[in-house]
Design a protein around this motif. Structure first.
Motif, short mmCIF file in Angstrom:
data_model
loop_
_atom_site.label_atom_id
_atom_site.label_comp_id
_atom_site.label_asym_id
_atom_site.label_seq_id
_atom_site.Cartn_x
_atom_site.Cartn_y
_atom_site.Cartn_z
N MET A 103 -21.85 -6.80 -18.06
CA MET A 103 -23.18 -7.39 -18.17
C MET A 103 -23.63 -7.31 -19.62
O MET A 103 -23.74 -6.24 -20.19
N ALA A 104 -23.91 -8.45 -20.21
CA ALA A 104 -24.27 -8.51 -21.61
C ALA A 104 -25.74 -8.20 -21.83
O ALA A 104 -26.10 -7.24 -22.48
N GLY A 105 -26.59 -9.03 -21.29
CA GLY A 105 -28.02 -8.80 -21.35
C GLY A 105 -28.47 -8.56 -19.93
O GLY A 105 -27.72 -8.09 -19.11
N LEU A 106 -29.68 -8.92 -19.63
CA LEU A 106 -30.15 -8.77 -18.26
C LEU A 106 -29.68 -9.95 -17.41
O LEU A 106 -29.64 -9.87 -16.20
N LYS A 107 -29.33 -11.04 -18.08
CA LYS A 107 -28.76 -12.20 -17.39
C LYS A 107 -27.29 -12.30 -17.81
O LYS A 107 -26.98 -12.16 -18.99
N PRO A 108 -26.37 -12.58 -16.88
CA PRO A 108 -24.94 -12.57 -17.20
C PRO A 108 -24.51 -13.56 -18.28
O PRO A 108 -23.57 -13.32 -19.00
N ASP A 109 -25.22 -14.68 -18.42
CA ASP A 109 -24.81 -15.70 -19.41
C ASP A 109 -25.58 -15.59 -20.72
O ASP A 109 -25.52 -16.47 -21.56
N SER A 110 -26.29 -14.49 -20.93
CA SER A 110 -27.09 -14.32 -22.14
C SER A 110 -26.22 -14.11 -23.37
O SER A 110 -25.18 -13.45 -23.29
N PRO A 111 -26.68 -14.62 -24.52
CA PRO A 111 -25.98 -14.31 -25.77
C PRO A 111 -26.07 -12.81 -26.05
O PRO A 111 -27.06 -12.17 -25.69
N THR A 112 -25.06 -12.28 -26.68
CA THR A 112 -25.05 -10.86 -27.05
C THR A 112 -25.08 -10.73 -28.56
O THR A 112 -24.62 -11.62 -29.28
N PRO A 113 -25.60 -9.62 -29.07
CA PRO A 113 -25.63 -9.43 -30.52
C PRO A 113 -24.23 -9.26 -31.09
O PRO A 113 -23.40 -8.55 -30.52
N SER A 114 -23.98 -9.94 -32.18
CA SER A 114 -22.72 -9.75 -32.88
C SER A 114 -22.94 -8.87 -34.11
O SER A 114 -22.01 -8.26 -34.62
N GLU A 115 -24.19 -8.81 -34.57
CA GLU A 115 -24.55 -7.95 -35.70
C GLU A 115 -26.01 -7.59 -35.59
O GLU A 115 -26.84 -8.41 -35.21
N LEU A 116 -26.32 -6.34 -35.92
CA LEU A 116 -27.68 -5.84 -35.83
C LEU A 116 -27.91 -4.92 -37.01
O LEU A 116 -27.18 -3.94 -37.19
N THR A 117 -28.91 -5.23 -37.86
CA THR A 117 -29.17 -4.44 -39.06
C THR A 117 -30.65 -4.11 -39.15
O THR A 117 -31.50 -4.99 -39.03
N VAL A 118 -30.94 -2.83 -39.36
CA VAL A 118 -32.31 -2.37 -39.56
C VAL A 118 -32.60 -2.40 -41.05
O VAL A 118 -31.88 -1.78 -41.84
N HIS A 119 -33.64 -3.13 -41.43
CA HIS A 119 -34.05 -3.22 -42.85
C HIS A 119 -35.41 -2.53 -42.98
O HIS A 119 -36.45 -3.15 -42.77
N ASN A 120 -35.40 -1.23 -43.32
CA ASN A 120 -36.66 -0.51 -43.41
C ASN A 120 -37.48 -0.91 -44.63
O ASN A 120 -38.70 -0.86 -44.58
N GLN A 121 -36.83 -1.36 -45.71
CA GLN A 121 -37.57 -1.78 -46.89
C GLN A 121 -38.46 -2.99 -46.57
O GLN A 121 -39.64 -3.00 -46.89
N SER A 122 -37.89 -3.99 -45.91
CA SER A 122 -38.67 -5.20 -45.56
C SER A 122 -39.24 -5.11 -44.15
O SER A 122 -39.90 -6.05 -43.69
N ARG A 123 -38.98 -4.00 -43.46
CA ARG A 123 -39.51 -3.74 -42.12
C ARG A 123 -39.17 -4.88 -41.15
O ARG A 123 -40.05 -5.50 -40.55
N ALA A 124 -37.87 -5.12 -40.99
CA ALA A 124 -37.41 -6.17 -40.08
C ALA A 124 -36.06 -5.80 -39.48
O ALA A 124 -35.26 -5.10 -40.10
N LEU A 125 -35.85 -6.29 -38.27
CA LEU A 125 -34.56 -6.14 -37.60
C LEU A 125 -33.84 -7.48 -37.73
O LEU A 125 -34.37 -8.51 -37.29
#
Length: 137
Positions: free
Chosen positions: A1-23
C-alpha cells in the motif's frame, strides 16, 4: 500500500529545507511540490487542528516561522513531522501531502479568508490551550 489509496503516487524524493521552511517532495507521477511548513502546520490532519468533526477546526495563527525539527516515517504510507512549536500529532499520508502540494494556492486563500473572518492576524500568537488535550485519546 503506497498511500491511503492503492493507486496513489508515492514520494520518490523528500527533502526538508529548514532555511526556507519548506518540504520539497517529488512523486512517482512526476509531480513536484514545495510545501511551506506554515501551510503544513495550519492544515495539520491532527485532531488538535481539525477537531473531531466538521465545524470544530481550530484556526492556527503565529505559525509563519515554524520549522520541522524531525520527520518520522510512518509505515510505507506517511510521515509524522515534529514542528518547532511542539506540535507532533499530525500524520501526513502521501495522499495528504500530494493534496497540500497540489491545492496550496487554494488552501492559502482559504486560510487567509478564515483569518480575516475571525478578525485575527496571521502572526498573532495562539491563545493558551484551555483544558482539551487531544493527544490523550
Amino acid at each position: 500500500m503506497a498511500g491511503l489509496k492503492p493507486d496513489s503516487p508515492t514520494p520518490s524524493e523528500l527533502t526538508v529545507h529548514n532555511q526556507s521552511r519548506a518540504l520539497e517532495i517529488s512523486f512517482s507521477d512526476g509531480a513536484e511540490f514545495r510545501i511551506p511548513f506554515e501551510l503544513m502546520r495550519v492544515y495539520s490532519p491532527s485532531a488538535e487542528v481539525q477537531g473531531h468533526g466538521p465545524g470544530q477546526e481550530v484556526l492556527q495563527t503565529g505559525k509563519r516561522e515554524v520549522k520541522v525539527v524531525e520527520l518520522e516515517p510512518v509505515g510505507n504510507y506517511a510521515v509524522k513531522p515534529v514542528f518547532s512549536d511542539g506540535h507532533e500529532s499530525g500524520i501526513f499520508s502521501w495522499d495528504y501531502l500530494y493534496f497540500l502540494g497540489n491545492e496550496q494556492d487554494r488552501l492559502w486563500a482559504e486560510y487567509l479568508q478564515r483569518l480575516e473572518k475571525a478578525g485575527v492576524q496571521r502572526d498573532q500568537p495562539m491563545p493558551s490551550a484551555g483544558g482539551h488535550a487531544c493527544g490523550s485519546h
